[in-house]
Design a protein around this motif. Sequence first.
Motif, PDB file in Angstrom:
ATOM      1  N   LEU A  79       0.871  -1.185   0.000  1.00 48.43           N
ATOM      2  CA  LEU A  79       0.000   0.000   0.000  1.00 48.43           C
ATOM      3  C   LEU A  79       0.902   1.227   0.000  1.00 48.43           C
ATOM      4  O   LEU A  79       1.714   1.404   0.920  1.00 48.43           O
ATOM      5  CB  LEU A  79      -0.882   0.018   1.257  1.00 48.43           C
ATOM      6  N   VAL A  80       0.762   2.062  -1.028  1.00 44.00           N
ATOM      7  CA  VAL A  80       1.534   3.313  -1.056  1.00 44.00           C
ATOM      8  C   VAL A  80       0.572   4.463  -0.771  1.00 44.00           C
ATOM      9  O   VAL A  80      -0.273   4.815  -1.598  1.00 44.00           O
ATOM     10  CB  VAL A  80       2.252   3.528  -2.412  1.00 44.00           C
ATOM     11  N   ASN A  81       0.692   5.022   0.425  1.00 49.06           N
ATOM     12  CA  ASN A  81      -0.133   6.165   0.835  1.00 49.06           C
ATOM     13  C   ASN A  81       0.550   7.439   0.357  1.00 49.06           C
ATOM     14  O   ASN A  81       1.356   8.049   1.067  1.00 49.06           O
ATOM     15  CB  ASN A  81      -0.277   6.171   2.359  1.00 49.06           C
ATOM     16  N   ASN A  82       0.224   7.821  -0.876  1.00 51.69           N
ATOM     17  CA  ASN A  82       0.897   8.955  -1.506  1.00 51.69           C
ATOM     18  C   ASN A  82       0.027  10.209  -1.588  1.00 51.69           C
ATOM     19  O   ASN A  82       0.549  11.328  -1.539  1.00 51.69           O
ATOM     20  CB  ASN A  82       1.328   8.535  -2.923  1.00 51.69           C
ATOM     21  N   ALA A  83      -1.305  10.038  -1.696  1.00 53.81           N
ATOM     22  CA  ALA A  83      -2.183  11.194  -1.902  1.00 53.81           C
ATOM     23  C   ALA A  83      -1.931  12.251  -0.826  1.00 53.81           C
ATOM     24  O   ALA A  83      -1.823  11.928   0.356  1.00 53.81           O
ATOM     25  CB  ALA A  83      -3.650  10.758  -1.860  1.00 53.81           C
ATOM     26  N   GLY A  84      -1.822  13.492  -1.249  1.00 50.22           N
ATOM     27  CA  GLY A  84      -1.563  14.542  -0.256  1.00 50.22           C
ATOM     28  C   GLY A  84      -1.942  15.907  -0.793  1.00 50.22           C
ATOM     29  O   GLY A  84      -1.993  16.126  -2.004  1.00 50.22           O
ATOM     30  N   VAL A  85      -2.247  16.808   0.132  1.00 51.36           N
ATOM     31  CA  VAL A  85      -2.568  18.189  -0.235  1.00 51.36           C
ATOM     32  C   VAL A  85      -1.827  19.133   0.715  1.00 51.36           C
ATOM     33  O   VAL A  85      -1.377  18.733   1.789  1.00 51.36           O
ATOM     34  CB  VAL A  85      -4.088  18.484  -0.135  1.00 51.36           C
ATOM     35  N   ASP A 113      -7.366   5.774   7.778  1.00 54.75           N
ATOM     36  CA  ASP A 113      -8.519   4.912   7.563  1.00 54.75           C
ATOM     37  C   ASP A 113      -8.241   3.872   6.481  1.00 54.75           C
ATOM     38  O   ASP A 113      -8.591   2.693   6.631  1.00 54.75           O
ATOM     39  CB  ASP A 113      -9.747   5.747   7.189  1.00 54.75           C
ATOM     40  N   LEU A 114      -7.592   4.299   5.404  1.00 56.71           N
ATOM     41  CA  LEU A 114      -7.279   3.339   4.334  1.00 56.71           C
ATOM     42  C   LEU A 114      -6.307   2.279   4.850  1.00 56.71           C
ATOM     43  O   LEU A 114      -6.456   1.091   4.575  1.00 56.71           O
ATOM     44  CB  LEU A 114      -6.674   4.080   3.128  1.00 56.71           C
ATOM     45  N   THR A 115      -5.339   2.711   5.631  1.00 57.00           N
ATOM     46  CA  THR A 115      -4.335   1.771   6.141  1.00 57.00           C
ATOM     47  C   THR A 115      -4.985   0.742   7.060  1.00 57.00           C
ATOM     48  O   THR A 115      -4.705  -0.460   6.959  1.00 57.00           O
ATOM     49  CB  THR A 115      -3.228   2.530   6.903  1.00 57.00           C
ATOM     50  N   ARG A 116      -5.872   1.210   7.928  1.00 59.15           N
ATOM     51  CA  ARG A 116      -6.467   0.248   8.868  1.00 59.15           C
ATOM     52  C   ARG A 116      -7.319  -0.775   8.118  1.00 59.15           C
ATOM     53  O   ARG A 116      -7.344  -1.955   8.474  1.00 59.15           O
ATOM     54  CB  ARG A 116      -7.212   0.985   9.976  1.00 59.15           C
ATOM     55  N   ARG A 117      -7.945  -0.354   7.018  1.00 63.32           N
ATOM     56  CA  ARG A 117      -8.719  -1.309   6.214  1.00 63.32           C
ATOM     57  C   ARG A 117      -7.802  -2.229   5.406  1.00 63.32           C
ATOM     58  O   ARG A 117      -8.192  -3.333   5.032  1.00 63.32           O
ATOM     59  CB  ARG A 117      -9.639  -0.557   5.248  1.00 63.32           C
ATOM     60  N   ALA A 118      -6.591  -1.746   5.112  1.00 62.57           N
ATOM     61  CA  ALA A 118      -5.668  -2.542   4.277  1.00 62.57           C
ATOM     62  C   ALA A 118      -4.948  -3.623   5.079  1.00 62.57           C
ATOM     63  O   ALA A 118      -4.556  -4.653   4.520  1.00 62.57           O
ATOM     64  CB  ALA A 118      -4.641  -1.615   3.629  1.00 62.57           C
ATOM     65  N   ILE A 119      -4.787  -3.415   6.375  1.00 62.28           N
ATOM     66  CA  ILE A 119      -3.963  -4.351   7.164  1.00 62.28           C
ATOM     67  C   ILE A 119      -4.466  -5.807   7.076  1.00 62.28           C
ATOM     68  O   ILE A 119      -3.654  -6.719   6.828  1.00 62.28           O
ATOM     69  CB  ILE A 119      -3.822  -3.861   8.620  1.00 62.28           C
TER      70      ILE A 119
END
Length: 276
Positions: A79-85, A113-119
Amino acid sequence: MEAAGIALVTGASRGLGRAVALELAARGFEVIATMRRTADGDSLAAEAATRGGRLRVAWLDVTRPDETARALPATLRVLVNNAGVECAYLPVECQPIDDWRGVFETNVFGLVDLTRRAIPRLRAAGGGVVCNVTSSSLLSPVPFYSAYRASKAAVSSFGESLLAEVSRLGIRVLEVMPGPIDTDMLAGSAREPEAAGWPEYRDAALRLHDGRMSLGDLVTPAPEAARRIADAILDDDSPLRVACDPLGAAMLGATDPAAVEGRLRAFVDGIAPKRS
Ligand SMILES: NC(=O)c1ccc[n+]([C@@H]2O[C@H](COP(=O)([O-])OP(=O)(O)OC[C@H]3O[C@@H](n4cnc5c(N)ncnc54)[C@H](OP(=O)(O)O)[C@@H]3O)[C@@H](O)[C@H]2O)c1
């Protein structure tokens, strides 16, 4: 790790996320390139195929957690958490609290939230990697970036605790701290900071702007940064925190508290005399 299985990248419509999605596909992962407008990814699958890669585009807005589960496959390797503002470069006293909420909604709450669903999906794949993209600005205490830097610092601490929790499950956590990468976000920062509109902050804002405009050769192309990110994802011996460009690497190499304090002092002490 072996470059096999599914890798999901957020914010893959452009910039660093797009480059990472293409690079991971070229290395052998089956990539899900996620984005808010899937039309932005129309040419991505074909681009990946020219390098022998497999990639599909999926909708994902990290601020809409109830709908993000749809983009997640049953098993996931990376999982690459890249989205950012980021937001307007304002003094703390002038920054509306809604700016903070907006930045944290995407950079922190969406990512968590995405990470916890991805684990569970990473566990189902027998383990894998969570790669969080923060920023080398964490190592450079500049003014008018407080909301953005605080959001990235939150992700940094989150990643440490996550690592302590999931490493025994075969899940590695990686924090990539980019320096200046040639993307829309960096291009958008080449403006006089909004803080320059406040007389009390004008000197500091102009100094910040001068520093930004002097980056020149220190800016790294996104595909080059993506190669370093892919290397770190594949390296089972990688440290938690890595750079993906020369300037970020130099800053990460000088992270002792005295060096960071020195960069802060250099900024504060060096504020130029008022310009007319
Ligand atoms: N470029 C740099 O110099 C630099 C330096 C340090 C750290 N970083 C970090 O690197 C990451 C990538 O930045 P970048 O330079 O590639 O920025 P960018 O060119 O502005 O791209 C940002 C990406 O994030 C996506 N995004 C924003 N909000 C989203 C949401 N709610 N849900 C899903 N996707 C969303 C954007 O999608 P849309 O196309 O739909 O807007 C876009 O794909 C960010 O986390 C940034 O903070 C960049």
